[in-house]
Design a protein around this motif. Structure first.
Motif, PDB file in Angstrom:
ATOM      1  N   SER A 100      -0.604   5.221  -5.200  1.00  0.00           N
ATOM      2  CA  SER A 100      -0.215   4.156  -4.075  1.00  0.00           C
ATOM      3  C   SER A 100      -1.069   4.453  -2.841  1.00  0.00           C
ATOM      4  O   SER A 100      -1.272   3.593  -1.942  1.00  0.00           O
ATOM      5  CB  SER A 100       1.058   4.002  -3.853  1.00  0.00           C
ATOM      6  OG  SER A 100       1.757   5.353  -3.588  1.00  0.00           O
TER       7      SER A 100
ATOM      8  N   TRP B   8      -4.088   5.227  -2.434  1.00  0.00           N
ATOM      9  CA  TRP B   8      -5.324   4.875  -2.424  1.00  0.00           C
ATOM     10  C   TRP B   8      -5.631   3.523  -1.490  1.00  0.00           C
ATOM     11  O   TRP B   8      -6.588   2.983  -0.910  1.00  0.00           O
ATOM     12  CB  TRP B   8      -6.147   4.775  -3.729  1.00  0.00           C
ATOM     13  CG  TRP B   8      -5.806   5.743  -4.479  1.00  0.00           C
ATOM     14  CD1 TRP B   8      -5.826   5.782  -5.849  1.00  0.00           C
ATOM     15  CD2 TRP B   8      -6.079   7.331  -4.199  1.00  0.00           C
ATOM     16  NE1 TRP B   8      -5.493   7.037  -6.333  1.00  0.00           N
ATOM     17  CE2 TRP B   8      -5.692   7.844  -5.610  1.00  0.00           C
ATOM     18  CE3 TRP B   8      -6.410   8.051  -3.153  1.00  0.00           C
ATOM     19  CZ2 TRP B   8      -5.875   9.231  -5.518  1.00  0.00           C
ATOM     20  CZ3 TRP B   8      -6.514   9.406  -3.166  1.00  0.00           C
ATOM     21  CH2 TRP B   8      -5.970   9.988  -4.485  1.00  0.00           C
ATOM     22  N   ASN B   9      -4.299   2.980  -1.433  1.00  0.00           N
ATOM     23  CA  ASN B   9      -4.390   1.510  -0.558  1.00  0.00           C
ATOM     24  C   ASN B   9      -3.852   1.846   0.983  1.00  0.00           C
ATOM     25  O   ASN B   9      -2.728   1.576   1.173  1.00  0.00           O
ATOM     26  CB  ASN B   9      -3.596   0.509  -1.161  1.00  0.00           C
ATOM     27  CG  ASN B   9      -3.576  -0.728  -0.263  1.00  0.00           C
ATOM     28  OD1 ASN B   9      -4.443  -0.907   0.557  1.00  0.00           O
ATOM     29  ND2 ASN B   9      -2.715  -1.527  -0.807  1.00  0.00           N
ATOM     30  N   ASP B  10      -4.660   2.485   1.744  1.00  0.00           N
ATOM     31  CA  ASP B  10      -4.276   3.261   3.118  1.00  0.00           C
ATOM     32  C   ASP B  10      -5.264   2.880   4.061  1.00  0.00           C
ATOM     33  O   ASP B  10      -5.621   4.145   4.346  1.00  0.00           O
ATOM     34  CB  ASP B  10      -3.532   4.720   2.896  1.00  0.00           C
ATOM     35  CG  ASP B  10      -3.122   4.855   4.351  1.00  0.00           C
ATOM     36  OD1 ASP B  10      -2.800   4.097   5.302  1.00  0.00           O
ATOM     37  OD2 ASP B  10      -2.377   6.115   4.301  1.00  0.00           O
TER      38      ASP B  10
ATOM     39  N   MET C 134     -10.968   3.651  -1.625  1.00  0.00           N
ATOM     40  CA  MET C 134     -10.470   2.365  -2.289  1.00  0.00           C
ATOM     41  C   MET C 134     -10.378   2.674  -3.927  1.00  0.00           C
ATOM     42  O   MET C 134     -11.189   3.160  -4.509  1.00  0.00           O
ATOM     43  CB  MET C 134     -11.191   1.218  -2.144  1.00  0.00           C
ATOM     44  CG  MET C 134     -10.901  -0.045  -2.760  1.00  0.00           C
ATOM     45  SD  MET C 134     -12.038  -1.383  -2.398  1.00  0.00           S
ATOM     46  CE  MET C 134     -11.601  -1.771  -0.755  1.00  0.00           C
TER      47      MET C 134
ATOM     48  N   ASN D 182      -1.729  -0.625  -8.979  1.00  0.00           N
ATOM     49  CA  ASN D 182      -0.854   0.386  -8.415  1.00  0.00           C
ATOM     50  C   ASN D 182       0.197   1.139  -9.505  1.00  0.00           C
ATOM     51  O   ASN D 182       0.781   0.450  -9.978  1.00  0.00           O
ATOM     52  CB  ASN D 182      -0.132   0.074  -7.057  1.00  0.00           C
ATOM     53  CG  ASN D 182       0.656   0.808  -6.510  1.00  0.00           C
ATOM     54  OD1 ASN D 182       1.673   1.575  -6.979  1.00  0.00           O
ATOM     55  ND2 ASN D 182       0.283   1.296  -5.250  1.00  0.00           N
TER      56      ASN D 182
ATOM     57  N   THR E   7      -9.832  -8.359  -1.744  1.00  0.00           N
ATOM     58  CA  THR E   7      -9.390  -7.201  -0.999  1.00  0.00           C
ATOM     59  C   THR E   7      -9.691  -7.646   0.705  1.00  0.00           C
ATOM     60  O   THR E   7     -10.347  -8.795   0.582  1.00  0.00           O
ATOM     61  CB  THR E   7     -10.337  -5.764  -0.877  1.00  0.00           C
ATOM     62  OG1 THR E   7     -11.809  -6.139  -0.518  1.00  0.00           O
ATOM     63  CG2 THR E   7     -10.354  -5.238  -2.488  1.00  0.00           C
TER      64      THR E   7
ATOM     65  N   ASP F  31      -5.916  -4.647   3.376  1.00  0.00           N
ATOM     66  CA  ASP F  31      -5.229  -4.318   2.026  1.00  0.00           C
ATOM     67  C   ASP F  31      -6.338  -4.104   1.155  1.00  0.00           C
ATOM     68  O   ASP F  31      -7.200  -4.882   0.579  1.00  0.00           O
ATOM     69  CB  ASP F  31      -4.495  -5.692   1.788  1.00  0.00           C
ATOM     70  CG  ASP F  31      -3.613  -5.497   0.373  1.00  0.00           C
ATOM     71  OD1 ASP F  31      -3.747  -4.451  -0.192  1.00  0.00           O
ATOM     72  OD2 ASP F  31      -2.778  -6.207   0.044  1.00  0.00           O
ATOM     73  N   TYR F  32      -6.592  -2.857   0.539  1.00  0.00           N
ATOM     74  CA  TYR F  32      -7.401  -2.185  -0.220  1.00  0.00           C
ATOM     75  C   TYR F  32      -7.070  -2.495  -1.835  1.00  0.00           C
ATOM     76  O   TYR F  32      -7.762  -2.157  -2.525  1.00  0.00           O
ATOM     77  CB  TYR F  32      -7.856  -0.838  -0.150  1.00  0.00           C
ATOM     78  CG  TYR F  32      -8.650  -0.594   0.981  1.00  0.00           C
ATOM     79  CD1 TYR F  32      -9.233  -1.556   1.803  1.00  0.00           C
ATOM     80  CD2 TYR F  32      -9.154   0.588   1.238  1.00  0.00           C
ATOM     81  CE1 TYR F  32      -9.954  -1.396   2.927  1.00  0.00           C
ATOM     82  CE2 TYR F  32      -9.937   0.766   2.402  1.00  0.00           C
ATOM     83  CZ  TYR F  32     -10.299  -0.168   3.403  1.00  0.00           C
ATOM     84  OH  TYR F  32     -11.176   0.063   4.282  1.00  0.00           O
ATOM     85  N   ALA F  33      -5.858  -3.210  -2.199  1.00  0.00           N
ATOM     86  CA  ALA F  33      -5.362  -3.136  -3.678  1.00  0.00           C
ATOM     87  C   ALA F  33      -6.188  -4.230  -4.455  1.00  0.00           C
ATOM     88  O   ALA F  33      -5.974  -5.497  -3.724  1.00  0.00           O
ATOM     89  CB  ALA F  33      -3.903  -3.417  -3.554  1.00  0.00           C
TER      90      ALA F  33
ATOM     91  N   ARG G  48       2.177  -6.785  -6.521  1.00  0.00           N
ATOM     92  CA  ARG G  48       2.264  -6.306  -5.222  1.00  0.00           C
ATOM     93  C   ARG G  48       3.818  -6.523  -4.845  1.00  0.00           C
ATOM     94  O   ARG G  48       4.396  -7.232  -5.175  1.00  0.00           O
ATOM     95  CB  ARG G  48       1.398  -7.195  -4.367  1.00  0.00           C
ATOM     96  CG  ARG G  48       0.080  -6.430  -4.256  1.00  0.00           C
ATOM     97  CD  ARG G  48      -1.014  -7.151  -3.497  1.00  0.00           C
ATOM     98  NE  ARG G  48      -2.418  -6.884  -3.762  1.00  0.00           N
ATOM     99  CZ  ARG G  48      -3.285  -7.408  -3.044  1.00  0.00           C
ATOM    100  NH1 ARG G  48      -3.066  -8.579  -2.589  1.00  0.00           N
ATOM    101  NH2 ARG G  48      -4.709  -7.032  -3.478  1.00  0.00           N
TER     102      ARG G  48
END
Length: 402
Positions: free
Chosen positions: A137, A139-141, A149, A154, A371, A375-377, A402
């Motif tokens: 999780s 990596w989406n920050d 990314m 997730n 993306t 929000d990189y998810a 999500r």
């Protein structure tokens, strides 16, 4: 430097939609009129070496593209190094790629532990750290780590999906969990417990961990069986997943068996474990399964099999990690297409955060890459699947992650 493997392959696809090389060119490290340099580390050796096929497929894909003329006239120089699934080795290899090879960006670096070890470094150096082969999780920050990314859905969301499925369909289940003792395993476990909710947490009667240095997980499986559990969540990487599936069958334990998606490959996991011993496994998908008959006439799958036959004839095309690698490569080409002639690290990251509803050819229909700066998810949906002895079959409706 202790390098186990080094692939420096040139390859590329002439994309007519790309702007011609001319005025308005901007280049950062690793880019020029003739070349785009991309770095990667992956375990070609060690306990997660089954994932090495991802690097081999990506290298071959870029080789194919280069033979077709390159991307916008530029050839891809893909430098892939073996990190042995060792975080210290990953740090060593990444420093070489950034400081000596001066790559434009890295892609598809594999594993939560290895990527965690290079996470701060890549952001301090402001090098795009893209499409990580891990679903942690963190990596989406984009606020705290704007240069990193992920690619995979997730892990927490996937774990939550399984927990909710158990709560909905097996409300009196007795659940056992096996997980890898690191961020990867703990992310899955966290999401799984969230999916079960406060009422469902009491369903877990036993959870045990393993280390990546363990030779087998046989003893853990015996321990879990002795708990009296009738449902099993298997959070393992391919080597240990195959061991667990085989051991569950060999000792006569017959739980409802959930398997995390990262180890759902028919070729590299289920075949070694035994297809007969894998019947009934439940997992999820977001990439097309090369063993599924419904894709036999699919244009993207036909291209995939032709590619594998020509460029990687000794690899198993049924390996889901190969179709995964193809999907990552296709998204990378889309990213470079969006960058056009502005091949700076800043623009690469800007474009990575501006992917809008892109249907990756190897992704399931409707599973779109999307993306934004906040929000990189990449993916929003995934499909529960069950193994029938030959292939994974979808059931129920696709579920938002999500």
């Amino acid at each position: 430097m202790g390098i186990q493997r080094r692939n420096v392959l040139a390859g590329g696809l002439a994309l007519a939609a790309l702007p011609a090389i001319g005025q308005g060119k901007q280049y950062g490290p690793g880019a020029s009129d003739t070349e785009i340099k991309i770095g990667n580390t992956i375990p070609y050796s060690g306990p997660a070496s089954a994932y090495g096929i991802i690097g081999r497929v990506e290298a071959a894909y870029f080789k194919m593209l280069n033979e077709q003329g390159g991307i916008g006239g530029r050839k891809i120089n893909y430098i892939s190094l073996d990190d042995g699934y060792s975080p210290p080795k990953a740090v060593e290899m990444i420093r070489r790629l950034v400081e000596q090879d001066e790559v434009l960006f890295t892609m598809s670096t594999l594993g939560t532990p290895s990527n965690s070890a290079i996470h701060k470094y890549m952001n301090q150096k402001k090098v795009p750290h893209l499409f990580l082969a891990t679903g942690a999780s963190k990596w989406n920050d984009p606020k705290n780590f704007p240069w990193t990314m992920g690619f995979n859905p997730n892990y927490e969301s996937e774990g939550r999906l399984y927990g909710q499925d158990i709560l909905r369909n097996r409300p009196t289940a007795k659940v056992a969990v096996l997980y890898q003792n690191d961020d990867y395993g703990k992310d899955y476990l966290k999401g799984f417990m969230e999916g079960l909710g406060e009422k469902g947490k009491g369903l877990v009667v036993k959870s045990v961990s393993y280390e990546v240095t363990d030779p087998t997980v046989d003893s853990q499986i015996v321990t879990l069986q002795s708990s009296g559990a009738d449902t099993f969540f298997n959070i393992t990487t391919p080597k240990f997943a195959a061991q667990a599936i085989r051991k569950v069958a060999d000792i006569g334990w017959k739980p409802v068996h959930y398997l995390n998606q990262v180890s759902s490959s028919v070729g590299s996991v289920l075949k070694p474990a035994g297809l007969d011993k894998s019947v009934g496994l439940i997992s999820m998908q977001y990439i097309k399964d090369p063993t599924e008959p419904r894709w036999a006439s699919d244009a993207a799958m036909k291209d995939y099999f032709a590619f594998m036959k020509k460029y990687l004839p000794n690899e198993d095309p049924a390996d889901g990690s190969a179709t995964y690698a193809m999907a990552v490569s296709q998204l990378t080409v889309q990213l470079l297409k969006q960058c056009g002639n502005n091949l700076t690290r800043e623009n690469v990251m800007k474009q990575a955060a501006s992917i809008k509803g892109f249907q990756i050819p190897m992704a399931l229909p409707g599973v779109l890459a999307d993306t934004s700066a906040g929000d990189y998810a990449l993916f929003q949906t995934m499909q529960l699947v069950k193994f029938d002895g030959k292939t994974w079959q979808g059931f129920g409706e696709p579920v938002a992650v999500r």
